[in-house]
Motif scaffolding. Structure first.
Motif, PDB file in Angstrom:
ATOM      1  N   ASP A 126       0.886  -1.072   0.028  1.00 16.02           N
ATOM      2  CA  ASP A 126      -0.013  -0.038   0.129  1.00 16.02           C
ATOM      3  C   ASP A 126       0.835   1.129  -0.076  1.00 16.02           C
ATOM      4  N   SER A 127       2.238   1.228   0.265  1.00 18.56           N
ATOM      5  CA  SER A 127       3.028   2.205   0.005  1.00 18.56           C
ATOM      6  C   SER A 127       3.950   2.323  -1.305  1.00 18.56           C
ATOM      7  N   ASN A 128       3.602   1.189  -2.004  1.00 15.37           N
ATOM      8  CA  ASN A 128       4.566   0.933  -3.304  1.00 15.37           C
ATOM      9  C   ASN A 128       3.570   1.604  -4.547  1.00 15.37           C
ATOM     10  N   PRO A 129       4.213   2.765  -5.118  1.00 19.05           N
ATOM     11  CA  PRO A 129       3.316   3.139  -6.254  1.00 19.05           C
ATOM     12  C   PRO A 129       3.294   2.166  -7.550  1.00 19.05           C
ATOM     13  N   SER A 130       4.102   0.951  -7.404  1.00 18.39           N
ATOM     14  CA  SER A 130       3.555  -0.033  -8.590  1.00 18.39           C
ATOM     15  C   SER A 130       2.642  -0.900  -8.150  1.00 18.39           C
ATOM     16  N   ALA A 131       2.000  -0.902  -6.952  1.00 23.85           N
ATOM     17  CA  ALA A 131       1.141  -1.807  -6.423  1.00 23.85           C
ATOM     18  C   ALA A 131      -0.390  -1.350  -7.062  1.00 23.85           C
ATOM     19  N   SER A 132      -1.039  -2.254  -7.641  1.00 23.49           N
ATOM     20  CA  SER A 132      -2.518  -1.886  -7.649  1.00 23.49           C
ATOM     21  C   SER A 132      -3.358  -2.074  -6.617  1.00 23.49           C
ATOM     22  N   PRO A 133      -4.291  -1.225  -6.559  1.00 23.35           N
ATOM     23  CA  PRO A 133      -4.992  -0.874  -5.283  1.00 23.35           C
ATOM     24  C   PRO A 133      -5.979  -2.119  -5.205  1.00 23.35           C
ATOM     25  N   GLY A 134      -6.271  -2.940  -6.252  1.00 21.80           N
ATOM     26  CA  GLY A 134      -7.065  -4.015  -6.176  1.00 21.80           C
ATOM     27  C   GLY A 134      -8.580  -3.937  -6.162  1.00 21.80           C
ATOM     28  N   ASN A 135      -8.994  -2.571  -5.383  1.00 21.24           N
ATOM     29  CA  ASN A 135     -10.303  -2.402  -5.109  1.00 21.24           C
ATOM     30  C   ASN A 135     -10.773  -1.171  -5.834  1.00 21.24           C
ATOM     31  N   ASP A 136      -9.890  -0.628  -6.773  1.00 21.73           N
ATOM     32  CA  ASP A 136     -10.129   0.554  -7.505  1.00 21.73           C
ATOM     33  C   ASP A 136     -11.274   0.539  -8.762  1.00 21.73           C
ATOM     34  N   LYS A 137     -11.448  -0.803  -9.290  1.00 23.66           N
ATOM     35  CA  LYS A 137     -12.079  -1.148 -10.065  1.00 23.66           C
ATOM     36  C   LYS A 137     -13.766  -1.660  -9.799  1.00 23.66           C
ATOM     37  N   PRO A 138     -14.613  -1.137 -10.484  1.00 23.66           N
ATOM     38  CA  PRO A 138     -15.903  -1.865 -10.132  1.00 23.66           C
ATOM     39  C   PRO A 138     -15.899  -3.291 -10.192  1.00 23.66           C
ATOM     40  N   GLN A 139     -16.652  -3.820  -9.174  1.00 22.69           N
ATOM     41  CA  GLN A 139     -16.587  -5.337  -9.071  1.00 22.69           C
ATOM     42  C   GLN A 139     -17.928  -5.766  -8.632  1.00 22.69           C
ATOM     43  N   ASP A 140     -18.692  -6.979  -9.457  1.00 19.08           N
ATOM     44  CA  ASP A 140     -19.796  -7.279  -9.084  1.00 19.08           C
ATOM     45  C   ASP A 140     -19.632  -8.337  -7.987  1.00 19.08           C
ATOM     46  N   SER A 141     -20.173  -7.939  -6.887  1.00 20.90           N
ATOM     47  CA  SER A 141     -20.057  -8.906  -5.491  1.00 20.90           C
ATOM     48  C   SER A 141     -21.113  -9.947  -5.674  1.00 20.90           C
ATOM     49  N   LEU A 448      -2.699 -12.601   0.432  1.00 25.52           N
ATOM     50  CA  LEU A 448      -2.496 -11.356  -0.569  1.00 25.52           C
ATOM     51  C   LEU A 448      -3.020 -11.585  -1.989  1.00 25.52           C
ATOM     52  N   SER A 449      -3.013 -10.829  -2.622  1.00 29.09           N
ATOM     53  CA  SER A 449      -3.315 -11.144  -4.075  1.00 29.09           C
ATOM     54  C   SER A 449      -2.757 -10.320  -5.224  1.00 29.09           C
ATOM     55  N   PHE A 450      -2.888 -10.773  -6.449  1.00 27.89           N
ATOM     56  CA  PHE A 450      -2.438 -10.232  -7.680  1.00 27.89           C
ATOM     57  C   PHE A 450      -3.441 -10.043  -8.678  1.00 27.89           C
ATOM     58  N   ASP A 460      -4.731  -5.795  -1.372  1.00 24.72           N
ATOM     59  CA  ASP A 460      -5.378  -6.646  -0.409  1.00 24.72           C
ATOM     60  C   ASP A 460      -4.559  -7.392   0.586  1.00 24.72           C
ATOM     61  N   ARG A 461      -4.953  -7.798   1.777  1.00 30.28           N
ATOM     62  CA  ARG A 461      -4.325  -8.257   2.752  1.00 30.28           C
ATOM     63  C   ARG A 461      -5.181  -8.559   3.958  1.00 30.28           C
ATOM     64  N   ALA A 462      -5.066  -9.908   4.350  1.00 32.43           N
ATOM     65  CA  ALA A 462      -5.781 -10.394   5.494  1.00 32.43           C
ATOM     66  C   ALA A 462      -4.818 -11.131   6.372  1.00 32.43           C
ATOM     67  N   ASP A 463      -4.722 -10.784   7.657  1.00 32.34           N
ATOM     68  CA  ASP A 463      -3.532 -11.282   8.477  1.00 32.34           C
ATOM     69  C   ASP A 463      -4.244 -12.504   9.012  1.00 32.34           C
ATOM     70  N   ALA A 464      -3.179 -13.459   9.141  1.00 30.48           N
ATOM     71  CA  ALA A 464      -3.483 -14.785   9.811  1.00 30.48           C
ATOM     72  C   ALA A 464      -3.558 -14.727  11.301  1.00 30.48           C
ATOM     73  N   GLY A 465      -2.656 -13.792  12.066  1.00 23.83           N
ATOM     74  CA  GLY A 465      -2.990 -13.700  13.349  1.00 23.83           C
ATOM     75  C   GLY A 465      -1.657 -14.401  14.130  1.00 23.83           C
ATOM     76  N   GLU A 466      -1.506 -14.010  15.122  1.00 24.26           N
ATOM     77  CA  GLU A 466      -0.591 -14.281  16.108  1.00 24.26           C
ATOM     78  C   GLU A 466      -0.251 -15.826  16.175  1.00 24.26           C
ATOM     79  N   ARG A 467       0.743 -16.399  15.773  1.00 21.55           N
ATOM     80  CA  ARG A 467       1.055 -17.859  15.862  1.00 21.55           C
ATOM     81  C   ARG A 467       0.122 -18.423  14.964  1.00 21.55           C
ATOM     82  N   PHE A 468      -0.565 -18.095  14.055  1.00 18.40           N
ATOM     83  CA  PHE A 468      -1.454 -18.747  13.183  1.00 18.40           C
ATOM     84  C   PHE A 468      -0.931 -18.585  11.525  1.00 18.40           C
ATOM     85  N   THR A 469      -0.905 -19.534  10.870  1.00 17.11           N
ATOM     86  CA  THR A 469      -0.425 -19.522   9.444  1.00 17.11           C
ATOM     87  C   THR A 469      -1.867 -19.749   8.449  1.00 17.11           C
TER      88      THR A 469
END
Length: 564
Positions: A126-141, A448-450, A460-469
């Motif tokens: 999220d701080s790298n200019p080459s990263a794609s926001p991932g949520n910046d395009k309309p998406q049908d949920s 993460l996602s591409f 995109d990012r979701a954390d596993a949490g402390e001591r979980f993978t």
């Protein structure tokens, strides 16, 4: 905590042939994305989970800490610690044993299909200019079908002790429907009800099961099996038979084999089988493949073998049918990723990979995503350095570089045997490679996602949490269903992750008592399959062997949990 940098630049190292990853990780695989939502059963996840993290080729021719809130810095991924991931020493032991089992299986089984560093830091996506926001395009949920149970605290449902073969045996294949859990066993497939695990039906086979597809179509799936049991005169029976099973009735709809396209009376030995729509396709590493009609077993086509030695070495199924076609001789192979007409086997699109690559894998078929280790640059034994997203015309749409070793996607052993990758929402979801969390004894990671249009990492990012993978299992509408491997003193979790916000919702939290925890964690992810549906969760083995010690923990063919 910094997450793996979005590798928007091609990895260094040039182009060349890949190397197979060493065995020793954890499938079900499974298990990789699920069949289309309309299909009634849940088979292999297209990317089976991996324990800390961590599944062949041609020319045209007719498978920590939780991240700090608000993107606060967190430690960069580190090389794997000496201590086993998730704090479970037994898993490391099982992984080593699993690798040995696999080596034996490859010798004994004559064509079995299961095998399954440094880690750099960098800027946050999220701080790298080459990263794609991932949520910046309309998406049908697209709404998912999985609902939060009234009580997410699960309890054990039914654990089946592992059968004891004479040496080692393949038991790959597991599927989960609304009413039944279906699991391969020693020379049989068995259906169990989801109320108490009682047996609903049993389907025997004349010889060992040696492969299965993760896909389901019209409530049917396909398996590979041997025509007979080994005898003193014939110790190494080849895997030549293909069978289609009705998952509801437990009946064998049909079975058959195929002769080589180059002639000869001996049936082809197969190493993998897949399914797309009304077509069943099986392939062998050296003898090519064949396809049949799902309904009646009628032969549909054999891939053409030409003067350049081109042959189909594996297929990918699901929403479409794809092949890896290999031409030439070592070390000068030329590989093609192809989309096929399921009815005729003719390629509708063909993408040529760089010269010198010896093995390639199919991650998804719609869109076609091909994985390879280019120039042997893959790190952390993932087996792949790059993903190639191919459009319907056979042209390269995007290239996703994974050679940094920061990502835990993994392929190896057969064309459709890839783990820890799920495709949906125009993206490819995968976990970061496990790394040190805030706890000194714990490992963790992130999902993460591409972007499949650009090949760039999103925010995109979701954390596993402390001591979980965490590892993705499959899509559920626009949501990602993921499994969180537990530390030594907790139970695992099933979570649903919103594809737009990456918000996690717990669907199941397994018990932390010693017996349950040991049963749940007694599996090596590369040799296991994971199935979750409607508050039911099953973990099963893909190979079984004689116990290595009388004092070892009890081994189960599968364990299961239920939430209500």
């Amino acid at each position: 905590m910094s997450i793996p940098p979005p590798p928007s630049q091609p990895p260094s190292g040039g182009f060349g042939e890949p190397q197979d990853p060493p065995p020793g990780g954890f499938g079900a695989p499974v298990p990789p994305p699920e069949p289309a939502a309309a299909q009634p059963a849940y088979g292999y996840p297209q990317t089976g989970p991996g324990y800390g993290y961590p599944q062949q080729p041609g020319t045209p021719s007719p498978y920590g800490a939780p991240g700090a809130p608000g993107g606060a810095p967190v430690p960069a991924p580190q090389p794997p610690a000496a201590a086993p991931a998730a704090g479970n020493a037994k898993r490391t032991q099982l992984t080593i044993v699993g690798a040995a089992v696999l080596a034996i299986a490859l010798i004994v089984g004559g064509g079995l299909w299961y095998t399954s560093g440094d880690s750099g830091g960098g800027n946050k996506a999220d701080s790298n200019p080459s990263a794609s926001p991932g949520n910046d395009k309309p998406q049908d949920s697209v709404p998912g079908t999985e609902k939060v149970p009234g009580n997410t605290k699960s309890k054990p449902l039914f654990n089946l002790p592992s059968p004891v073969p004479a040496d080692v045996a393949v038991v790959a294949g597991s599927w989960l429907t609304d009413s039944t859990y279906i699991k391969s066993d020693l020379a049989k497939v068995v259906g169990y009800n989801l109320v108490d695990g009682g047996k609903k039906w049993e389907l025997p086979f004349p010889g060992e099961l040696c492969g299965a597809t993760k896909h389901v179509s019209e409530n049917r799936t396909a398996v590979l099996f041997k025509a007979a049991q080994p005898t003193p005169e014939n110790k190494y029976v080849q895997c030549t038979e293909v069978g289609v099973i009705d998952l509801e009735s437990g009946k064998l709809v049909w079975s058959g084999n195929a002769k080589s396209a180059t002639g000869g009376d001996k049936p082809v030995a197969f190493t993998s089988v897949t399914l797309s729509g009304k077509t069943v396709a099986a392939a062998g590493i050296s003898a090519g493949g064949a396809a049949w009609n799902l309904a009646d077993g009628k032969s549909l086509w054999l891939p053409k073998v030409d003067g350049e030695g081109c042959r189909d070495v594996g297929y990918g199924g699901g929403e479409a049918l794809a092949a890896i076609r290999k031409c030439g001789q070592s070390p000068n192979y030329t590989l093609y990723g192809q989309l096929l007409d399921p009815a005729t086997g003719a390629p509708t699109a063909s993408y040529k990979l760089s010269q010198g690559i010896e093995d390639a894998y199919i991650v998804a078929t719609k869109p076609l995503i091909v994985a390879a280790d280019v120039g042997k640059t893959a790190k952390n034994a993932t087996g792949i350095s790059d993903l190639f997203v191919v459009d319907p015309k056979g042209e390269l749409k995007a290239r996703i570089p994974l050679a940094s070793g920061d990502f835990a996607a993994k392929c190896g052993s057969e064309v459709e045997k890839c783990m820890n990758m799920v495709v949906g929402n125009g993206k490819l979801y995968l976990p970061s490679y496990e790394h040190q969390g805030q706890a000194s004894s714990g490992r963790t990671n992130e999902l993460l996602s591409f972007d499949l249009e650009t090949g760039k990492q999103t925010t995109d990012r979701a954390d596993a949490g402390e001591r979980f993978t965490m590892s993705p299992l499959r899509m559920d509408g626009s949501n990602i269903i993921a499994y969180k491997y537990p530390p030594y003193d907790k139970g695992g979790q099933i979570v649903s992750i919103d594809g737009k916000t990456m918000k996690e919702t717990v669907l199941m939290e397994n018990p932390a008592d010693k017996a349950s925890q040991r049963a749940e964690t007694g599996y090596s992810p590369e040799y296991s399959e994971y199935r979750y549906h409607n508050g039911k969760f099953f973990i099963s083995r893909t190979t079984v062997s004689k116990p290595y010690s009388d004092k070892a923990d009890p081994e189960y063919l599968f364990v299961s949990f239920t939430a209500s």
